[in-house]
Design a protein around this motif. Structure first.
Motif, mmCIF file in Angstrom:
data_model
loop_
_atom_site.group_PDB
_atom_site.id
_atom_site.type_symbol
_atom_site.label_atom_id
_atom_site.label_comp_id
_atom_site.label_asym_id
_atom_site.label_seq_id
_atom_site.Cartn_x
_atom_site.Cartn_y
_atom_site.Cartn_z
ATOM 1 N N PHE A 90 0.822 -1.206 0.000
ATOM 2 C CA PHE A 90 0.000 0.000 0.000
ATOM 3 C C PHE A 90 0.862 1.263 0.000
ATOM 4 N N GLY A 91 1.943 1.252 0.788
ATOM 5 C CA GLY A 91 2.836 2.404 0.821
ATOM 6 C C GLY A 91 3.530 2.635 -0.507
ATOM 7 N N ALA A 92 3.903 1.563 -1.193
ATOM 8 C CA ALA A 92 4.543 1.717 -2.498
ATOM 9 C C ALA A 92 3.578 2.342 -3.502
ATOM 10 N N MET A 93 2.330 1.896 -3.492
ATOM 11 C CA MET A 93 1.345 2.491 -4.399
ATOM 12 C C MET A 93 1.085 3.959 -4.046
ATOM 13 N N ASN A 94 0.996 4.245 -2.753
ATOM 14 C CA ASN A 94 0.791 5.620 -2.336
ATOM 15 C C ASN A 94 2.010 6.492 -2.669
ATOM 16 N N GLY A 95 3.219 5.952 -2.500
ATOM 17 C CA GLY A 95 4.415 6.694 -2.864
ATOM 18 C C GLY A 95 4.499 6.957 -4.348
ATOM 19 N N LEU A 96 4.073 5.993 -5.149
ATOM 20 C CA LEU A 96 4.055 6.213 -6.599
ATOM 21 C C LEU A 96 3.079 7.317 -6.970
ATOM 22 N N ARG A 97 1.931 7.327 -6.315
ATOM 23 C CA ARG A 97 0.941 8.383 -6.591
ATOM 24 C C ARG A 97 1.470 9.753 -6.191
ATOM 25 N N LEU A 98 2.063 9.819 -5.001
ATOM 26 C CA LEU A 98 2.602 11.100 -4.546
ATOM 27 C C LEU A 98 3.785 11.548 -5.399
ATOM 28 N N GLY A 99 4.633 10.590 -5.789
ATOM 29 C CA GLY A 99 5.775 10.941 -6.618
ATOM 30 C C GLY A 99 5.366 11.476 -7.969
ATOM 31 N N LEU A 100 4.376 10.849 -8.595
ATOM 32 C CA LEU A 100 3.897 11.345 -9.881
ATOM 33 C C LEU A 100 3.215 12.705 -9.742
ATOM 34 N N LYS A 101 2.552 12.906 -8.625
ATOM 35 C CA LYS A 101 1.872 14.187 -8.413
ATOM 36 C C LYS A 101 2.867 15.315 -8.180
ATOM 37 N N GLU A 102 3.920 15.071 -7.413
ATOM 38 C CA GLU A 102 4.892 16.115 -7.091
ATOM 39 C C GLU A 102 5.833 16.418 -8.250
ATOM 40 N N THR A 103 6.010 15.484 -9.145
ATOM 41 C CA THR A 103 6.943 15.693 -10.263
ATOM 42 C C THR A 103 6.210 15.798 -11.595
ATOM 43 N N GLN A 104 4.933 16.176 -11.549
ATOM 44 C CA GLN A 104 4.177 16.238 -12.790
ATOM 45 C C GLN A 104 4.661 17.341 -13.721
ATOM 46 N N ASN A 105 5.296 18.397 -13.170
ATOM 47 C CA ASN A 105 5.803 19.492 -14.001
ATOM 48 C C ASN A 105 7.220 19.245 -14.496
ATOM 49 N N MET A 106 7.826 18.153 -14.082
ATOM 50 C CA MET A 106 9.192 17.835 -14.500
ATOM 51 C C MET A 106 9.161 16.917 -15.711
ATOM 52 N N PRO A 107 10.094 17.075 -16.641
ATOM 53 C CA PRO A 107 10.149 16.146 -17.778
ATOM 54 C C PRO A 107 10.658 14.779 -17.332
ATOM 55 N N TRP A 108 10.337 13.747 -18.140
ATOM 56 C CA TRP A 108 10.819 12.409 -17.811
ATOM 57 C C TRP A 108 12.332 12.357 -17.968
ATOM 58 N N SER A 109 12.992 12.273 -16.851
ATOM 59 C CA SER A 109 14.449 12.259 -16.833
ATOM 60 C C SER A 109 14.905 11.443 -15.632
ATOM 61 N N LYS A 110 16.209 11.289 -15.487
ATOM 62 C CA LYS A 110 16.755 10.504 -14.375
ATOM 63 C C LYS A 110 16.457 11.132 -13.018
ATOM 64 N N PRO A 111 16.563 12.465 -12.851
ATOM 65 C CA PRO A 111 16.211 13.045 -11.544
ATOM 66 C C PRO A 111 14.763 12.790 -11.147
ATOM 67 N N ARG A 112 13.868 12.822 -12.107
ATOM 68 C CA ARG A 112 12.467 12.556 -11.776
ATOM 69 C C ARG A 112 12.267 11.103 -11.380
ATOM 70 N N ASN A 113 12.895 10.193 -12.079
ATOM 71 C CA ASN A 113 12.774 8.782 -11.728
ATOM 72 C C ASN A 113 13.340 8.500 -10.341
ATOM 73 N N VAL A 114 14.467 9.130 -10.012
ATOM 74 C CA VAL A 114 15.063 8.934 -8.694
ATOM 75 C C VAL A 114 14.155 9.492 -7.607
ATOM 76 N N GLN A 115 13.528 10.644 -7.856
ATOM 77 C CA GLN A 115 12.631 11.233 -6.867
ATOM 78 C C GLN A 115 11.399 10.367 -6.651
ATOM 79 N N ILE A 116 10.863 9.823 -7.717
ATOM 80 C CA ILE A 116 9.698 8.931 -7.587
ATOM 81 C C ILE A 116 10.082 7.659 -6.846
ATOM 82 N N LEU A 117 11.258 7.106 -7.161
ATOM 83 C CA LEU A 117 11.712 5.890 -6.484
ATOM 84 C C LEU A 117 11.934 6.133 -5.001
ATOM 85 N N ASN A 118 12.483 7.279 -4.668
ATOM 86 C CA ASN A 118 12.679 7.609 -3.251
ATOM 87 C C ASN A 118 11.349 7.725 -2.515
ATOM 88 N N MET A 119 10.382 8.332 -3.175
ATOM 89 C CA MET A 119 9.061 8.459 -2.551
ATOM 90 C C MET A 119 8.406 7.094 -2.359
#
Length: 209
Positions: A90-119
């Protein structure tokens, strides 16, 4: 030809005597009451009373004093592990949702992927720790109450849930402990009601008749 038939009869009689069925075997009346479902017909050469093959008792032999159902101590490991895995998922799904929401203005790049993975990892660990701690407290209280009372019923479930909520929220003062106890009491009461719903419905139907 006749000698061959006689030798065949002697051979059959010898085999029957070797297997212990040389005497009077079991008649069709004795074998009539034996259920043969799922098994081959009994051989007439086996010197076994077919009535002893009928199993009218439990299949497994339990140790002296053991219960047919698992107690709270045996279920504690399954409860804690299941809650940890459920919280992590459940936390992983919630983290994925929050990560996509917080980085929605960022282009698909390595920093965005790392931020989503951390979340995802942060939220998964947080929820796994939370649900695992609650399951550990609930199981511990349940085992203690069961050993103290010497009985296993829904009262142990409700009491363990109430005490778990109070202890988990005791850092918020008396009001926090009261709110946690009420939450635990409500959840465990609903669980107990769900487990006994069929029994309660059957009792109500019998009373109405």
């Amino acid at each position: 030809m006749e000698s061959g038939g006689g030798s065949g009869n002697k051979t059959t009689g010898g085999l029957a005597g070797f297997f212990g069925a040389g005497g009077a075997g079991y008649s069709h009346a004795d074998l009539a009451g034996v259920p043969l479902t799922g098994m081959n017909p009994l051989s007439p050469y086996l010197n076994v009373d077919p009535r002893y093959l009928v199993q009218d008792t439990d299949e497994f032999i339990l140790p002296t004093g053991a219960n047919k159902t698992r107690g709270r101590f045996e279920l504690a490991f399954f409860t804690i592990g299941g809650c940890c895995m459920t919280g992590a998922a459940f936390g992983a799904m919630n983290g994925l949702r929050l990560g996509l929401k917080e980085t929605q203005n960022m282009p698909w790049s390595k920093p965005r992927n790392v931020q989503i993975l951390n979340m995802v990892t942060r939220q998964g660990a947080l929820w796994a720790n939370t649900l695992g701690s609650l399951a550990l407290l609930y199981s511990a209280f349940g085992v203690i109450i069961e050993k103290t009372r010497g009985a296993e019923d829904d009262l142990n479930t409700v009491a363990a849930g109430t005490m778990t909520g109070m202890l988990y929220k005791c850092t918020g003062g008396f009001r926090g402990a009261a709110r946690g106890g009420l939450a635990g009491l409500a959840l465990t009461s609903l669980y107990a009601l769900y487990n006994n719903w069929e029994h309660m419905k059957g009792s109500l139907l019998q009373q109405s008749l």
